[in-house]
Design an enzyme around this catalytic site. Sequence first.
Site: not given
Length: 163
Positions: A40, A16, A127, A89
């Site tokens: 999540k 990030h 993350s 990504r």
Amino acid sequence: MKIVYPGSFDPITLGHVEVVDRALRLFDEVTFLVASSSTKPSFFTFEERKDLIHSVFKNDKRVKVEVASGLTTDFLKKNQLRFILRALRNSNDYEYEKQMGHYNYSLNNEVETVYLFARPGKEFLSSSGVKEIFRHSKNLERDLSEFVPLEVIKAFIDKRDLK
Ligand code: ADP
């Protein structure tokens, strides 16, 4: 020009940070819009995630942080902003981001999403991967320093100490 970077940032990673450093070459101001994740439960609270982002970017006045309460497109409308920053990504990100981009455009057709590709070397960083390392690592400083800023390692260590 200003741009809004929405995401869960649970926690902020060096992926990030690198995207925002590059966005600051294109835009005068980047606002992190910290949201809950649809898939999540969060590990860090909104306040913790917000404070971590602030501490990583320290005194950089070009970086702002807000907590989301509603649609990103409504936040943009309310603040008279037009640009959303997202990063890609891999092909999973591509499909997901394409869909979200279409939704956001339908909700507010003043909005333009700007996509940056993750740099090679940051493409595997997420993350959730970082939280997985936290769960199993016996040496957080050694194992996380390639992936998250020092402030985040400290926050993980604090969480562990609380247990
Ligand atoms: P979300 O839950 O909304 O996907 P994230 O905090 O995981 O929120 O990610 C926010 C944005 O940052 C997304 O566009 C994501 O693709 C991008 N991103 C996440 N990790 C990286 C990375 N390692 N390099 C570049 N971009 C990333």
